[in-house]
Design a protein around this motif. Structure first.
Motif, PDB file in Angstrom:
ATOM      1  N   PHE A  62       0.839  -1.195   0.000  1.00 21.88           N
ATOM      2  CA  PHE A  62       0.000   0.000   0.000  1.00 21.88           C
ATOM      3  C   PHE A  62       0.875   1.246   0.000  1.00 21.88           C
ATOM      4  CE2 PHE A  62      -4.054  -1.812   2.224  1.00 21.88           C
ATOM      5  CZ  PHE A  62      -4.055  -2.870   1.325  1.00 21.88           C
ATOM      6  N   ASP A  63       0.338   2.302  -0.590  1.00 28.50           N
ATOM      7  CA  ASP A  63       1.048   3.577  -0.647  1.00 28.50           C
ATOM      8  C   ASP A  63       0.064   4.695  -0.312  1.00 28.50           C
ATOM      9  OD1 ASP A  63       2.251   5.802  -3.132  1.00 28.50           O
ATOM     10  OD2 ASP A  63       3.131   5.429  -1.174  1.00 28.50           O
ATOM     11  N   VAL A  64       0.353   5.439   0.758  1.00 26.72           N
ATOM     12  CA  VAL A  64      -0.523   6.530   1.185  1.00 26.72           C
ATOM     13  C   VAL A  64       0.085   7.862   0.762  1.00 26.72           C
ATOM     14  CG1 VAL A  64       0.541   6.730   3.483  1.00 26.72           C
ATOM     15  CG2 VAL A  64      -1.828   7.501   3.126  1.00 26.72           C
ATOM     16  N   SER A  65      -0.757   8.781   0.338  1.00 23.97           N
ATOM     17  CA  SER A  65      -0.276  10.099  -0.067  1.00 23.97           C
ATOM     18  C   SER A  65      -1.339  11.143   0.230  1.00 23.97           C
ATOM     19  CB  SER A  65       0.066  10.105  -1.557  1.00 23.97           C
ATOM     20  OG  SER A  65      -1.069   9.811  -2.334  1.00 23.97           O
ATOM     21  N   ARG A  66      -0.904  12.384   0.332  1.00 25.49           N
ATOM     22  CA  ARG A  66      -1.854  13.455   0.573  1.00 25.49           C
ATOM     23  C   ARG A  66      -1.520  14.654  -0.304  1.00 25.49           C
ATOM     24  NH1 ARG A  66      -1.219  15.588   6.689  1.00 25.49           N
ATOM     25  NH2 ARG A  66      -2.759  17.088   5.976  1.00 25.49           N
ATOM     26  N   ASP A  67      -2.564  15.299  -0.749  1.00 30.73           N
ATOM     27  CA  ASP A  67      -2.448  16.547  -1.478  1.00 30.73           C
ATOM     28  C   ASP A  67      -2.844  17.639  -0.494  1.00 30.73           C
ATOM     29  OD1 ASP A  67      -3.159  18.891  -2.960  1.00 30.73           O
ATOM     30  OD2 ASP A  67      -3.272  17.657  -4.774  1.00 30.73           O
ATOM     31  N   PHE A  68      -1.844  18.357   0.021  1.00 29.36           N
ATOM     32  CA  PHE A  68      -2.123  19.350   1.059  1.00 29.36           C
ATOM     33  C   PHE A  68      -3.046  20.449   0.546  1.00 29.36           C
ATOM     34  CE2 PHE A  68       0.552  18.298   4.672  1.00 29.36           C
ATOM     35  CZ  PHE A  68       1.414  17.366   4.139  1.00 29.36           C
ATOM     36  N   HIS A  69      -2.842  20.861  -0.688  1.00 28.55           N
ATOM     37  CA  HIS A  69      -3.626  21.965  -1.233  1.00 28.55           C
ATOM     38  C   HIS A  69      -5.089  21.572  -1.414  1.00 28.55           C
ATOM     39  CE1 HIS A  69      -4.586  25.573  -3.410  1.00 28.55           C
ATOM     40  NE2 HIS A  69      -5.001  24.864  -4.446  1.00 28.55           N
ATOM     41  N   LYS A  70      -5.311  20.371  -1.968  1.00 28.76           N
ATOM     42  CA  LYS A  70      -6.675  19.917  -2.245  1.00 28.76           C
ATOM     43  C   LYS A  70      -7.295  19.200  -1.047  1.00 28.76           C
ATOM     44  CE  LYS A  70      -5.912  19.328  -7.201  1.00 28.76           C
ATOM     45  NZ  LYS A  70      -5.907  18.360  -8.335  1.00 28.76           N
ATOM     46  N   ARG A  71      -6.471  18.996   0.013  1.00 29.30           N
ATOM     47  CA  ARG A  71      -6.979  18.314   1.209  1.00 29.30           C
ATOM     48  C   ARG A  71      -7.527  16.930   0.879  1.00 29.30           C
ATOM     49  NH1 ARG A  71     -10.147  23.409   4.041  1.00 29.30           N
ATOM     50  NH2 ARG A  71      -8.295  24.652   4.510  1.00 29.30           N
ATOM     51  N   ILE A  72      -6.783  16.200   0.068  1.00 26.89           N
ATOM     52  CA  ILE A  72      -7.184  14.849  -0.316  1.00 26.89           C
ATOM     53  C   ILE A  72      -6.147  13.847   0.154  1.00 26.89           C
ATOM     54  CG2 ILE A  72      -7.621  13.283  -2.237  1.00 26.89           C
ATOM     55  CD1 ILE A  72      -8.796  15.623  -3.762  1.00 26.89           C
ATOM     56  N   LEU A  73      -6.616  12.804   0.800  1.00 29.76           N
ATOM     57  CA  LEU A  73      -5.778  11.700   1.237  1.00 29.76           C
ATOM     58  C   LEU A  73      -6.101  10.501   0.373  1.00 29.76           C
ATOM     59  CD1 LEU A  73      -3.819  10.597   3.495  1.00 29.76           C
ATOM     60  CD2 LEU A  73      -5.894   9.781   4.623  1.00 29.76           C
ATOM     61  N   SER A  74      -5.086   9.863  -0.185  1.00 26.87           N
ATOM     62  CA  SER A  74      -5.309   8.718  -1.064  1.00 26.87           C
ATOM     63  C   SER A  74      -4.571   7.492  -0.541  1.00 26.87           C
ATOM     64  CB  SER A  74      -4.833   9.030  -2.480  1.00 26.87           C
ATOM     65  OG  SER A  74      -5.545  10.116  -3.026  1.00 26.87           O
ATOM     66  N   LEU A  75      -5.084   6.352  -0.922  1.00 33.51           N
ATOM     67  CA  LEU A  75      -4.440   5.087  -0.559  1.00 33.51           C
ATOM     68  C   LEU A  75      -4.440   4.193  -1.783  1.00 33.51           C
ATOM     69  CD1 LEU A  75      -3.198   3.468   1.834  1.00 33.51           C
ATOM     70  CD2 LEU A  75      -5.452   2.395   2.090  1.00 33.51           C
ATOM     71  N   ASN A  76      -3.266   3.954  -2.326  1.00 33.35           N
ATOM     72  CA  ASN A  76      -3.107   3.020  -3.432  1.00 33.35           C
ATOM     73  C   ASN A  76      -2.817   1.645  -2.861  1.00 33.35           C
ATOM     74  OD1 ASN A  76      -3.393   4.679  -5.782  1.00 33.35           O
ATOM     75  ND2 ASN A  76      -1.447   5.630  -5.249  1.00 33.35           N
ATOM     76  N   MET A  77      -3.657   0.686  -3.210  1.00 28.87           N
ATOM     77  CA  MET A  77      -3.529  -0.659  -2.670  1.00 28.87           C
ATOM     78  C   MET A  77      -3.215  -1.631  -3.794  1.00 28.87           C
ATOM     79  SD  MET A  77      -6.735  -0.570   0.005  1.00 28.87           S
ATOM     80  CE  MET A  77      -7.947  -0.175  -1.255  1.00 28.87           C
ATOM     81  N   ASN A  78      -2.095  -2.308  -3.672  1.00 28.61           N
ATOM     82  CA  ASN A  78      -1.655  -3.270  -4.666  1.00 28.61           C
ATOM     83  C   ASN A  78      -1.543  -4.661  -4.049  1.00 28.61           C
ATOM     84  OD1 ASN A  78      -1.143  -1.246  -6.811  1.00 28.61           O
ATOM     85  ND2 ASN A  78       0.493  -0.580  -5.440  1.00 28.61           N
ATOM     86  N   SER A  79      -1.498  -5.657  -4.918  1.00 28.91           N
ATOM     87  CA  SER A  79      -1.380  -7.056  -4.471  1.00 28.91           C
ATOM     88  C   SER A  79      -2.383  -7.348  -3.355  1.00 28.91           C
ATOM     89  CB  SER A  79       0.047  -7.332  -3.981  1.00 28.91           C
ATOM     90  OG  SER A  79       0.989  -7.077  -5.004  1.00 28.91           O
ATOM     91  N   LEU A  80      -3.602  -6.974  -3.583  1.00 32.69           N
ATOM     92  CA  LEU A  80      -4.624  -7.122  -2.554  1.00 32.69           C
ATOM     93  C   LEU A  80      -4.868  -8.583  -2.205  1.00 32.69           C
ATOM     94  CD1 LEU A  80      -7.007  -4.334  -3.793  1.00 32.69           C
ATOM     95  CD2 LEU A  80      -6.130  -4.529  -1.459  1.00 32.69           C
TER      96      LEU A  80
END
Length: 120
Positions: A62-80
């Protein structure tokens, strides 16, 4: 207010991206999940300076990231895996109350969750 999106049904070894949009000012963000009959558990977090933490069960997948400007938190999930199935919750806080952000008690605000189903 936190609003999650992107939950879906996928097959094992597949990938999925879920997102969370925060409508207010927050500094600390995290993803948690809860499987049926189990306690809510930490998945990943992002500190105010962008530092990330991961639960051991998802590290490397998994890879977590955030866009501070857009206030969006994302989670990329691989090999589920089927054991990744659950309701995924976004959490946020304005003040730091924990040393590690991978704790439920660190957070004040919670989203309603988005469902992820991984089939074998």
């Amino acid at each position: 207010q936190l609003v999650e999106s992107g939950g879906d049904s996928v097959q094992a070894e597949g990938s999925l991206r879920i997102s969370c949009e925060a409508s207010g000012y927050v500094l600390y963000l995290g993803w948690f999940r809860q499987a049926p009959g189990k306690d809510r558990e930490a998945v990943a977090s992002v500190d105010s300076d962008g530092t990330t933490e991961y639960a051991g069960s998802v590290k490397g997948r998994f890879d977590v990231s955030r866009d501070f400007h857009k206030r969006i938190l994302s989670l990329n999930m691989n090999s589920l895996k089927p054991e990744d199935t659950g309701i995924y919750y976004c959490a946020a806080a304005r003040q730091r109350r924990c040393t590690s952000l991978l704790q439920v008690d660190c957070y004040t605000f919670w989203g309603q969750g988005t469902r992820v189903d991984v089939s074998a």
